[in-house]
Design a protein around this motif. Structure first.
Motif, PDB file in Angstrom:
ATOM      1  N   SER A 178       0.822  -1.217   0.000  1.00  0.00           N
ATOM      2  CA  SER A 178       0.000   0.000   0.000  1.00  0.00           C
ATOM      3  C   SER A 178       0.852   1.262   0.000  1.00  0.00           C
ATOM      4  O   SER A 178       0.554   2.215  -0.723  1.00  0.00           O
ATOM      5  N   GLU A 179       1.909   1.249   0.803  1.00  0.00           N
ATOM      6  CA  GLU A 179       2.770   2.441   0.832  1.00  0.00           C
ATOM      7  C   GLU A 179       3.462   2.649  -0.509  1.00  0.00           C
ATOM      8  O   GLU A 179       3.553   3.769  -1.007  1.00  0.00           O
ATOM      9  N   ARG A 180       3.934   1.557  -1.090  1.00  0.00           N
ATOM     10  CA  ARG A 180       4.552   1.688  -2.421  1.00  0.00           C
ATOM     11  C   ARG A 180       3.553   2.250  -3.433  1.00  0.00           C
ATOM     12  O   ARG A 180       3.884   3.090  -4.258  1.00  0.00           O
ATOM     13  N   HIS A 181       2.326   1.750  -3.347  1.00  0.00           N
ATOM     14  CA  HIS A 181       1.298   2.220  -4.280  1.00  0.00           C
ATOM     15  C   HIS A 181       1.009   3.707  -4.091  1.00  0.00           C
ATOM     16  O   HIS A 181       1.082   4.488  -5.036  1.00  0.00           O
ATOM     17  N   TRP A 182       0.648   4.101  -2.853  1.00  0.00           N
ATOM     18  CA  TRP A 182       0.202   5.477  -2.637  1.00  0.00           C
ATOM     19  C   TRP A 182       1.320   6.511  -2.679  1.00  0.00           C
ATOM     20  O   TRP A 182       1.152   7.584  -3.278  1.00  0.00           O
ATOM     21  N   ILE A 183       2.454   6.212  -2.072  1.00  0.00           N
ATOM     22  CA  ILE A 183       3.529   7.211  -2.034  1.00  0.00           C
ATOM     23  C   ILE A 183       4.392   7.139  -3.292  1.00  0.00           C
ATOM     24  O   ILE A 183       4.638   8.151  -3.950  1.00  0.00           O
ATOM     25  N   HIS A 184       4.842   5.967  -3.639  1.00  0.00           N
ATOM     26  CA  HIS A 184       5.777   5.840  -4.751  1.00  0.00           C
ATOM     27  C   HIS A 184       5.072   5.994  -6.104  1.00  0.00           C
ATOM     28  O   HIS A 184       5.550   6.732  -6.965  1.00  0.00           O
ATOM     29  N   GLY A 244     -10.163   7.433  -8.786  1.00  0.00           N
ATOM     30  CA  GLY A 244     -10.250   8.559  -9.711  1.00  0.00           C
ATOM     31  C   GLY A 244      -9.132   9.550  -9.468  1.00  0.00           C
ATOM     32  O   GLY A 244      -8.019   9.180  -9.105  1.00  0.00           O
ATOM     33  N   THR A 245      -9.443  10.816  -9.617  1.00  0.00           N
ATOM     34  CA  THR A 245      -8.449  11.867  -9.443  1.00  0.00           C
ATOM     35  C   THR A 245      -8.495  12.390  -8.010  1.00  0.00           C
ATOM     36  O   THR A 245      -9.557  12.758  -7.508  1.00  0.00           O
ATOM     37  N   VAL A 246      -7.340  12.389  -7.379  1.00  0.00           N
ATOM     38  CA  VAL A 246      -7.201  12.865  -6.001  1.00  0.00           C
ATOM     39  C   VAL A 246      -5.957  13.745  -5.927  1.00  0.00           C
ATOM     40  O   VAL A 246      -5.105  13.702  -6.810  1.00  0.00           O
ATOM     41  N   SER A 247      -5.826  14.505  -4.867  1.00  0.00           N
ATOM     42  CA  SER A 247      -4.600  15.290  -4.678  1.00  0.00           C
ATOM     43  C   SER A 247      -3.542  14.407  -4.029  1.00  0.00           C
ATOM     44  O   SER A 247      -3.847  13.371  -3.428  1.00  0.00           O
ATOM     45  N   ALA A 248      -2.291  14.849  -4.141  1.00  0.00           N
ATOM     46  CA  ALA A 248      -1.207  14.129  -3.462  1.00  0.00           C
ATOM     47  C   ALA A 248      -1.464  14.125  -1.958  1.00  0.00           C
ATOM     48  O   ALA A 248      -1.250  13.112  -1.277  1.00  0.00           O
ATOM     49  N   VAL A 261       1.426   6.766  -6.803  1.00  0.00           N
ATOM     50  CA  VAL A 261       0.464   7.864  -6.960  1.00  0.00           C
ATOM     51  C   VAL A 261       1.119   9.225  -6.721  1.00  0.00           C
ATOM     52  O   VAL A 261       1.016  10.119  -7.557  1.00  0.00           O
ATOM     53  N   VAL A 262       1.798   9.396  -5.612  1.00  0.00           N
ATOM     54  CA  VAL A 262       2.404  10.696  -5.295  1.00  0.00           C
ATOM     55  C   VAL A 262       3.706  10.901  -6.081  1.00  0.00           C
ATOM     56  O   VAL A 262       3.915  11.954  -6.677  1.00  0.00           O
ATOM     57  N   THR A 311      -5.673   7.831  -9.888  1.00  0.00           N
ATOM     58  CA  THR A 311      -5.534   6.519  -9.257  1.00  0.00           C
ATOM     59  C   THR A 311      -6.434   5.522  -9.981  1.00  0.00           C
ATOM     60  O   THR A 311      -7.449   5.910 -10.569  1.00  0.00           O
ATOM     61  N   PRO A 312      -6.086   4.247  -9.938  1.00  0.00           N
ATOM     62  CA  PRO A 312      -6.914   3.250 -10.616  1.00  0.00           C
ATOM     63  C   PRO A 312      -8.292   3.044  -9.976  1.00  0.00           C
ATOM     64  O   PRO A 312      -9.249   2.750 -10.678  1.00  0.00           O
ATOM     65  N   ASN A 313      -8.402   3.227  -8.668  1.00  0.00           N
ATOM     66  CA  ASN A 313      -9.665   2.923  -7.988  1.00  0.00           C
ATOM     67  C   ASN A 313     -10.395   4.126  -7.411  1.00  0.00           C
ATOM     68  O   ASN A 313     -11.560   4.022  -7.053  1.00  0.00           O
TER      69      ASN A 313
END
Length: 182
Positions: free
Chosen positions: A53-59, A118-122, A61-62, A114-116
């Motif tokens: 999850s951390e790899r996905h969201w930080i690495h 939609g569009t979000v901020s960092a 997505v962000v 993001t794949p699930n």
């Protein structure tokens, strides 16, 4: 580094430490134990999932990096001990800190796809990860507590069983009577 990012990193660090502390000293049996056969996860699964999850969201997505992730495999993970997690969490923390340290105020607000979700901020992605960590760290702590309570209950039942066995044995001790006397 932005003060806001420092707060995010401090919270992530505390949650990683909670995760590692919960697994500390646990045998493979404890790490891989699930409270129920269905719809629950072991501590090992949750710790593995948090890395993904951390790899996905930080690495991804962000940070915009390409990562390889098999989310389904995270939920099948099993292991012998928690020692490998220390190194993995430390390396991940360092890489995440490098990504987050580079963010400007404008980049925190910039849209990310993001794949699930939609569009979000960092910023949203980081806060979502912190929430996700907190949820699973809590589940891990409860899993450990339930396992330990079950072990204590088994120990008490065994102790009671042994004590009852001794009482029954002492009640059944034959009293020898002299032959021919009533």
């Amino acid at each position: 580094m932005l003060p806001e990012v420092e707060l995010y990193l401090a919270r992530l660090s505390a949650l990683r430490n909670d995760t590692l502390k919960t697994m500390e000293g646990a045998s493979a049996g404890v790490l891989n134990w699930k409270p129920t056969a269905r719809e629950t996860n072991s501590m090992f699964v949750l710790a593995t999932h948090l890395l993904g999850s951390e790899r996905h969201w930080i690495h991804r997505v962000v940070g915009g990096l390409t990562i390889a992730r098999d989310r389904d495999a995270e939920f099948r993970a099993r292991g012998k001990d928690a020692e490998n997690f220390r190194g993995e969490y430390a390396a991940l923390a360092q890489a995440s800190a490098e990504i987050l340290a580079r963010l400007s105020e404008a980049e925190l607000s910039a849209p990310r796809v993001t794949p699930n979700y939609g569009t979000v901020s960092a910023r949203w992605a980081i806060v979502h990860l912190i929430e996700h960590y907190a949820e699973h760290a809590g589940q891990m702590s409860l899993t450990r507590q339930v396992w330990e309570a079950g072990q204590q209950s088994k120990s008490k039942k065994h102790a009671l069983s042994v004590a009852e066995g001794r009482k029954a044995k002492s009640r059944k001790s034959p009293v020898k009577r002299a032959r021919g006397k009533k």
